[in-house]
Design a protein around this motif. Structure first.
Motif, short mmCIF file in Angstrom:
data_model
loop_
_atom_site.label_atom_id
_atom_site.label_comp_id
_atom_site.label_asym_id
_atom_site.label_seq_id
_atom_site.Cartn_x
_atom_site.Cartn_y
_atom_site.Cartn_z
N ALA A 136 0.72 -1.13 -0.03
CA ALA A 136 0.26 0.13 -0.07
C ALA A 136 0.86 1.16 0.11
O ALA A 136 0.64 2.28 -0.57
N PHE A 137 2.00 1.35 0.73
CA PHE A 137 2.87 2.33 0.64
C PHE A 137 3.48 2.51 -0.62
O PHE A 137 3.64 3.43 -1.11
N SER A 138 3.89 1.48 -1.29
CA SER A 138 4.41 1.66 -2.55
C SER A 138 3.63 2.27 -3.74
O SER A 138 3.96 3.17 -4.30
N LYS A 139 2.22 1.86 -3.54
CA LYS A 139 1.28 2.80 -4.28
C LYS A 139 1.12 4.16 -3.97
O LYS A 139 1.04 4.92 -4.96
N SER A 140 0.96 4.57 -2.48
CA SER A 140 0.68 6.00 -2.40
C SER A 140 1.78 6.82 -2.25
O SER A 140 1.74 7.84 -2.48
N SER A 141 3.07 6.42 -1.45
CA SER A 141 4.16 7.33 -1.23
C SER A 141 5.59 6.99 -1.50
O SER A 141 6.35 7.95 -1.13
N LEU A 142 5.72 5.91 -2.35
CA LEU A 142 6.96 5.58 -2.67
C LEU A 142 8.00 6.46 -3.49
O LEU A 142 8.78 6.91 -2.94
N SER A 143 7.34 7.04 -4.47
CA SER A 143 8.11 7.86 -5.25
C SER A 143 8.36 9.22 -4.60
O SER A 143 9.22 9.89 -4.83
N ASN A 206 11.84 17.62 11.57
CA ASN A 206 11.91 19.07 11.46
C ASN A 206 10.77 19.73 10.74
O ASN A 206 10.26 21.04 11.24
N ILE A 207 10.40 19.19 9.64
CA ILE A 207 9.54 19.73 8.61
C ILE A 207 8.44 18.67 8.45
O ILE A 207 8.99 17.35 8.23
N ILE A 208 7.29 18.60 8.72
CA ILE A 208 6.21 17.75 8.18
C ILE A 208 5.58 17.96 7.09
O ILE A 208 5.12 19.14 6.73
N VAL A 209 5.64 17.02 6.21
CA VAL A 209 5.18 17.01 4.81
C VAL A 209 4.01 15.64 4.65
O VAL A 209 3.94 14.68 5.52
N ASP A 210 3.24 16.04 3.32
CA ASP A 210 2.07 14.96 3.53
C ASP A 210 2.50 13.57 2.94
O ASP A 210 1.84 12.69 3.16
N GLY A 211 3.57 13.63 2.25
CA GLY A 211 4.11 12.23 1.59
C GLY A 211 3.41 11.75 0.78
O GLY A 211 3.59 10.50 0.54
N LEU A 212 2.55 12.41 0.07
CA LEU A 212 1.85 11.82 -1.12
C LEU A 212 1.96 12.65 -2.58
O LEU A 212 2.57 13.61 -2.42
N ARG A 213 1.46 11.89 -3.59
CA ARG A 213 2.01 12.71 -4.81
C ARG A 213 3.52 12.83 -4.98
O ARG A 213 4.15 11.98 -4.51
N SER A 214 3.98 13.77 -5.72
CA SER A 214 5.39 13.71 -6.12
C SER A 214 5.92 14.96 -5.01
O SER A 214 5.60 15.87 -5.16
N PHE A 215 7.03 14.72 -4.62
CA PHE A 215 7.84 15.66 -3.84
C PHE A 215 8.27 16.90 -4.85
O PHE A 215 8.83 16.43 -5.93
N GLY A 216 8.14 18.09 -4.35
CA GLY A 216 8.51 19.37 -5.41
C GLY A 216 8.22 20.48 -4.64
O GLY A 216 7.72 20.66 -3.48
N ARG A 217 8.23 21.70 -5.42
CA ARG A 217 8.14 22.94 -4.84
C ARG A 217 6.66 23.27 -4.65
O ARG A 217 6.41 24.05 -3.60
#
Length: 224
Positions: A136-143, A206-217
């Motif tokens: 499930a993690f592979s499908k949602s957040s791996l990239s 130190n920074i919380i991000v949602d971890g979904l879709r692709s990391f970027g600006r």
């Protein structure tokens, strides 16, 4: 129906060091270990990304660690198994195993155990991570997280104390925002060092991000 302890007891057998066989072999840079980590198999790669490298509460880990443990509260019945030894920032120790077979459950199972270390016996937990959770993690957040790890890898070996100080000041002032606005607030001339410092801060919690879709600006962040 067997209890969780009963199922685990059946799995507690002496294991050999893992052989690659036909499995994929990965080599990743681990910021937590400041070293390249060889990983055998897709499930182990997913486990490393989701449960170790991206978890701020994890300080260090040792894969393919052999330990003698007992599921009993008392007695001298110990069995040697191969686990990942996980050291948390609070000093506590856990032992992890990945359940390679697909199961319906997505939840980790944590069972109290005793383990031998040097000439004494300590208490800990054996944590089993099911394949369904990792897939499930592979499908949602791996990239997303592989991109964060890649940016951190690009600045390996750099002394980023100045850059990390800049990031720390900006996040304490801003509180939240996007990665783009955070980068724009930094007085760092080299963009690669700026992004690397931001991504180190993400892995450190130190920074919380949602971890979904692709990391970027456009990725949103906030303080813990």
């Amino acid at each position: 129906m067997k209890s969780v302890k009963g199922h685990l007891r059946n799995r507690l057998v002496k294991a050999r060091k893992k052989s690659a066989g036909q499995a994929n072999i990965w080599l990743f840079y681990s910021f937590k270990l400041d070293a390249d980590v060889p990983i055998i198999g897709d499930l182990e790669m997913l486990y490393w990304v989701s449960e170790l490298e991206t978890q701020p509460q994890v300080r260090r880990f040792t894969m393919e660690h052999e330990v003698e443990i007992s599921l009993e509260e008392l007695g001298d019945s110990f069995e040697e198994i191969t686990v990942t030894r996980v050291e948390h920032i609070d000093g506590s120790i856990e032992f992890h195993q990945v359940a390679s077979k697909q199961h319906d459950s997505f939840e980790k199972v944590s069972v109290p155990v005793r383990y031998k270390i040097e000439n004494r016996i300590e208490k800990s937990h054996l944590v089993v991570i099911p394949a369904a959770r990792l897939k499930a993690f592979s499908k949602s957040s791996l990239s997303f997280w592989l991109k964060v790890i890649a940016f951190v890898s690009q600045v390996r070996g750099y002394d980023l104390r100045y850059e990390m100080g800049q990031v720390g000041t900006s996040i304490s002032i801003c509180g939240d925002g996007t990665i783009e606005t955070l980068l724009e607030s930094l007085s760092i001339t080299d963009p690669a060092l700026a992004v690397g410092a931001v991504c180190r801060s993400v892995l450190q919690g130190n920074i919380i991000v949602d971890g979904l879709r692709s990391f970027g600006r456009n990725t949103r962040w906030r303080t813990p």
